[in-house]
Design an enzyme around this catalytic site. Structure first.
Site, mmCIF file in Angstrom:
data_model
loop_
_atom_site.group_PDB
_atom_site.id
_atom_site.type_symbol
_atom_site.label_atom_id
_atom_site.label_comp_id
_atom_site.label_asym_id
_atom_site.label_seq_id
_atom_site.Cartn_x
_atom_site.Cartn_y
_atom_site.Cartn_z
ATOM 1 N N HIS A 88 -11.599 -0.478 5.306
ATOM 2 C CA HIS A 88 -10.298 0.210 5.307
ATOM 3 C C HIS A 88 -10.256 1.388 6.286
ATOM 4 O O HIS A 88 -9.218 1.671 6.877
ATOM 5 C CB HIS A 88 -9.994 0.702 3.890
ATOM 6 C CG HIS A 88 -8.554 0.955 3.604
ATOM 7 N ND1 HIS A 88 -7.980 0.681 2.398
ATOM 8 C CD2 HIS A 88 -7.548 1.462 4.356
ATOM 9 C CE1 HIS A 88 -6.710 0.996 2.414
ATOM 10 N NE2 HIS A 88 -6.409 1.481 3.603
ATOM 11 N N GLY B 298 0.745 -1.255 0.000
ATOM 12 C CA GLY B 298 0.000 0.000 0.000
ATOM 13 C C GLY B 298 0.764 1.287 0.000
ATOM 14 O O GLY B 298 0.206 2.299 -0.391
ATOM 15 N N THR B 299 1.993 1.343 0.408
ATOM 16 C CA THR B 299 2.638 2.656 0.450
ATOM 17 C C THR B 299 3.638 2.776 -0.699
ATOM 18 O O THR B 299 3.404 3.509 -1.651
ATOM 19 C CB THR B 299 3.279 2.911 1.829
ATOM 20 O OG1 THR B 299 3.830 1.686 2.320
ATOM 21 C CG2 THR B 299 2.255 3.388 2.819
ATOM 22 N N TYR C 284 -5.412 0.338 -3.296
ATOM 23 C CA TYR C 284 -4.000 0.318 -3.695
ATOM 24 C C TYR C 284 -3.867 0.090 -5.203
ATOM 25 O O TYR C 284 -2.789 0.260 -5.767
ATOM 26 C CB TYR C 284 -3.210 -0.758 -2.939
ATOM 27 C CG TYR C 284 -3.189 -0.593 -1.427
ATOM 28 C CD1 TYR C 284 -3.530 0.615 -0.825
ATOM 29 C CD2 TYR C 284 -2.818 -1.653 -0.604
ATOM 30 C CE1 TYR C 284 -3.515 0.754 0.560
ATOM 31 C CE2 TYR C 284 -2.792 -1.517 0.777
ATOM 32 C CZ TYR C 284 -3.152 -0.320 1.348
ATOM 33 O OH TYR C 284 -3.124 -0.194 2.712
ATOM 34 N N GLN D 172 -6.688 -2.753 12.091
ATOM 35 C CA GLN D 172 -5.366 -2.375 11.564
ATOM 36 C C GLN D 172 -5.224 -0.859 11.716
ATOM 37 O O GLN D 172 -5.997 -0.103 11.132
ATOM 38 C CB GLN D 172 -5.250 -2.792 10.089
ATOM 39 C CG GLN D 172 -3.861 -2.530 9.534
ATOM 40 C CD GLN D 172 -3.716 -2.812 8.048
ATOM 41 O OE1 GLN D 172 -3.387 -1.926 7.256
ATOM 42 N NE2 GLN D 172 -3.931 -4.057 7.655
ATOM 43 N N LYS E 144 13.301 -3.458 -1.625
ATOM 44 C CA LYS E 144 14.660 -4.010 -1.556
ATOM 45 C C LYS E 144 14.649 -5.384 -0.876
ATOM 46 O O LYS E 144 14.151 -5.523 0.245
ATOM 47 C CB LYS E 144 15.561 -3.068 -0.765
ATOM 48 C CG LYS E 144 15.704 -1.696 -1.393
ATOM 49 C CD LYS E 144 16.733 -0.880 -0.631
ATOM 50 C CE LYS E 144 16.839 0.532 -1.163
ATOM 51 N NZ LYS E 144 15.743 1.418 -0.709
HETATM 52 N N1 LIG Z 1 -4.785 0.514 6.742
HETATM 53 C C1 LIG Z 1 -4.209 1.653 6.411
HETATM 54 O O1 LIG Z 1 -4.845 2.720 6.395
HETATM 55 C C2 LIG Z 1 -2.749 1.659 6.072
HETATM 56 C C3 LIG Z 1 -2.024 2.869 6.076
HETATM 57 C C4 LIG Z 1 -0.664 2.814 5.791
HETATM 58 C C5 LIG Z 1 -0.049 1.614 5.509
HETATM 59 N N2 LIG Z 1 -0.776 0.461 5.491
HETATM 60 C C6 LIG Z 1 -0.157 -0.848 5.162
HETATM 61 O O2 LIG Z 1 1.067 -0.970 5.838
HETATM 62 C C7 LIG Z 1 2.128 -1.204 4.908
HETATM 63 C C8 LIG Z 1 3.420 -0.660 5.430
HETATM 64 O O3 LIG Z 1 3.281 0.718 5.715
HETATM 65 P P1 LIG Z 1 4.510 1.672 5.945
HETATM 66 O O4 LIG Z 1 5.083 2.010 4.624
HETATM 67 O O5 LIG Z 1 4.136 2.801 6.809
HETATM 68 O O6 LIG Z 1 5.505 0.723 6.748
HETATM 69 P P2 LIG Z 1 6.834 0.997 7.561
HETATM 70 O O7 LIG Z 1 6.630 1.916 8.706
HETATM 71 O O8 LIG Z 1 7.363 -0.351 7.864
HETATM 72 O O9 LIG Z 1 7.790 1.766 6.562
HETATM 73 C C9 LIG Z 1 8.322 1.140 5.424
HETATM 74 C C10 LIG Z 1 9.352 2.066 4.780
HETATM 75 O O10 LIG Z 1 10.435 2.283 5.671
HETATM 76 C C11 LIG Z 1 11.644 2.127 4.951
HETATM 77 N N3 LIG Z 1 12.703 1.776 5.912
HETATM 78 C C12 LIG Z 1 12.939 0.594 6.513
HETATM 79 N N4 LIG Z 1 13.992 0.688 7.362
HETATM 80 C C13 LIG Z 1 14.422 1.957 7.257
HETATM 81 C C14 LIG Z 1 15.487 2.683 7.873
HETATM 82 N N5 LIG Z 1 16.320 2.096 8.747
HETATM 83 N N6 LIG Z 1 15.647 3.973 7.558
HETATM 84 C C15 LIG Z 1 14.824 4.595 6.679
HETATM 85 N N7 LIG Z 1 13.817 3.973 6.047
HETATM 86 C C16 LIG Z 1 13.614 2.667 6.347
HETATM 87 C C17 LIG Z 1 11.340 1.053 3.935
HETATM 88 O O11 LIG Z 1 12.247 1.045 2.893
HETATM 89 C C18 LIG Z 1 9.933 1.455 3.504
HETATM 90 O O12 LIG Z 1 9.962 2.458 2.506
HETATM 91 C C19 LIG Z 1 1.606 -0.575 3.618
HETATM 92 O O13 LIG Z 1 2.250 -1.084 2.455
HETATM 93 C C20 LIG Z 1 0.148 -0.984 3.678
HETATM 94 O O14 LIG Z 1 -0.005 -2.310 3.253
HETATM 95 C C21 LIG Z 1 -2.107 0.462 5.789
HETATM 96 O O1 LIG Z 2 -3.715 2.102 3.514
HETATM 97 C C1 LIG Z 2 -2.668 2.972 3.211
HETATM 98 C C2 LIG Z 2 -3.140 4.387 3.105
HETATM 99 C C3 LIG Z 2 -3.929 4.595 1.888
HETATM 100 C C4 LIG Z 2 -5.244 4.914 1.874
HETATM 101 N N1 LIG Z 2 -5.659 5.053 0.583
HETATM 102 C C5 LIG Z 2 -4.624 4.813 -0.241
HETATM 103 C C6 LIG Z 2 -4.532 4.847 -1.634
HETATM 104 C C7 LIG Z 2 -3.329 4.540 -2.183
HETATM 105 C C8 LIG Z 2 -2.234 4.242 -1.385
HETATM 106 C C9 LIG Z 2 -2.306 4.228 -0.022
HETATM 107 C C10 LIG Z 2 -3.515 4.521 0.555
#
Ligand SMILES: NC(=O)c1ccc[n+]([C@@H]2O[C@H](COP(=O)([O-])OP(=O)(O)OC[C@H]3O[C@@H](n4cnc5c(N)ncnc54)[C@H](O)[C@@H]3O)[C@@H](O)[C@H]2O)c1
Ligand SMILES: OCCc1c[nH]c2ccccc12
Length: 295
Positions: free
Chosen positions: A120, A29-30, A65, A177, A253
């Site tokens: 969501h 998702g991100t 996504y 979540q 990565k």
């Molecule tokens: N339900 C929701 O509303 C919602 C919202 C956000 C995310 N999500 C889910 O959660 C997943 C993960 O979210 P996230 O991206 O916040 O996760 P996260 O906090 O684990 O961050 C991941 C990012 O951190 C980077 N990273 C890892 N180690 C690092 C370091 N030491 N220094 C700098 N950067 C580093 C990674 O390369 C990646 O880009 C999403 O893909 C999605 O599936 C859901």
């Molecule tokens: O769940 C991750 C946050 C989020 C909400 N709506 C989206 C659309 C595209 C990518 C991320 C998000």
């Protein structure tokens, strides 16, 4: 939340709807989401196949996504049997009918069921969408009864919204979540989860070393990284797990994917979990959905 003392060397948490959920998830998702394109995103497929190949079994997708087809292709091309994977998707844009939304998601994913189906977010205009939180949840329950989702839950719900569901539910949500990390601990919400058998799934677990840095935890994370010979990333993922939450992370990565998976093989001492918790409360940082939450 699960008992902290039980998490050592566990690779999954039990779910109230039966079965279990792997403690680390690969998120689509991100970094991976696809916006406004109709062709397949080959990079998402390549990254997700790599994630599955090296051992991720828990895949966190969503309707919005835009990459459920890519996720489905990755699953099929991985060669790993569907029964060994835990697939989540979520409904948001199509909340007017979760049942129809899931039909479309399952077609895109090319699978007959998801392991977890989530609403969501509770942020929609009920008049505009023609559906209340209560009615949406009742449709989620039908989906569960049909067997098209092995478990159902929510995401980004606060206590008042969870109570609206609790008031009408025959089946309580198995999961909420939420953004969860030391700088956003939402203790009342997490206590509510624990009291009602709702598992916390943590997205944004790395915020203290990404968008939330610098901060009061910087020195402690460096020290713990040395103490355990683990990276700051691993310390933070493990903290979420040792607090009883599933950690959802992502990266394109391969070495970062491996780093994330390795957190199943160690556990933080309880005093270190507590120190991170305590020092984390010195800073508050929400990264996602900031316009929607009132805090
Ligand atoms: N339900 C929701 O509303 C919602 C919202 C956000 C995310 N999500 C889910 O959660 C997943 C993960 O979210 P996230 O991206 O916040 O996760 P996260 O906090 O684990 O961050 C991941 C990012 O951190 C980077 N990273 C890892 N180690 C690092 C370091 N030491 N220094 C700098 N950067 C580093 C990674 O390369 C990646 O880009 C999403 O893909 C999605 O599936 C859901
Ligand atoms: O769940 C991750 C946050 C989020 C909400 N709506 C989206 C659309 C595209 C990518 C991320 C998000």
């Amino acid at each position: 939340m699960s008992d902290i003392s039980e998490t050592k060397s566990l690779s999954s948490f039990p779910l109230s709807h039966g079965g279990s959920i792997p403690i680390v998830a690969y998120g689509l998702g991100t970094a991976n989401y696809k916006s406004g394109r109709s062709d397949l995103d080959k990079a998402v497929i390549a990254d997700t196949k790599t994630a599955i190949k090296i051992g991720f079994t828990h895949l966190d997708g969503a309707e919005v996504y835009g990459n459920e087809e890519e996720l489905g292709i990755s699953i099929r091309e991985s060669g790993i049997p569907r029964s060994q994977l835990f697939v989540t998707t979520k409904v948001h844009k199509s909340i007017s009918s979760p049942k129809n939304a899931l039909t479309t998601s399952l077609e895109k994913l090319g699978t007959e069921y998801v392991n977890l189906y989530l609403i969501h977010a509770p942020f929609w205009d009920e008049k505009e969408k023609g559906i209340t939180i209560e009615a949406a949840w009742q449709e989620m329950e039908e989906i569960y009864r049909e067997g098209r989702a092995k478990a159902i839950g929510v995401s980004n719900f606060s206590i008042p919204e969870l109570k609206r569901i609790a008031d009408v539910a025959k089946i309580q949500p198995a999961v909420n979540q939420i953004e969860y990390h030391p700088y956003l601990q939402s203790p009342e919400l997490v206590a509510y989860h624990r009291q009602h058998g709702i598992l916390t799934a943590a997205y944004g677990p790395l915020v203290p070393i990404t968008k939330g840095a610098p901060g009061p935890l910087d020195d402690l994370i460096t020290n713990l990284s040395e103490k355990y010979s683990k990276s700051p990333t691993q310390i933070l993922l493990r903290w979420a797990i040792d607090m009883g939450a599933v950690a959802i992370t992502t990266s394109s990565k391969e070495w970062r994917m491996k780093e994330a998976l390795e957190v199943s093989s160690f556990k933080l001492d309880s005093e270190d979990v507590e120190n991170i918790r305590k020092i984390g409360t010195q800073k508050q940082r929400r990264v996602f959905w900031t316009k929607n939450f009132k805090d």
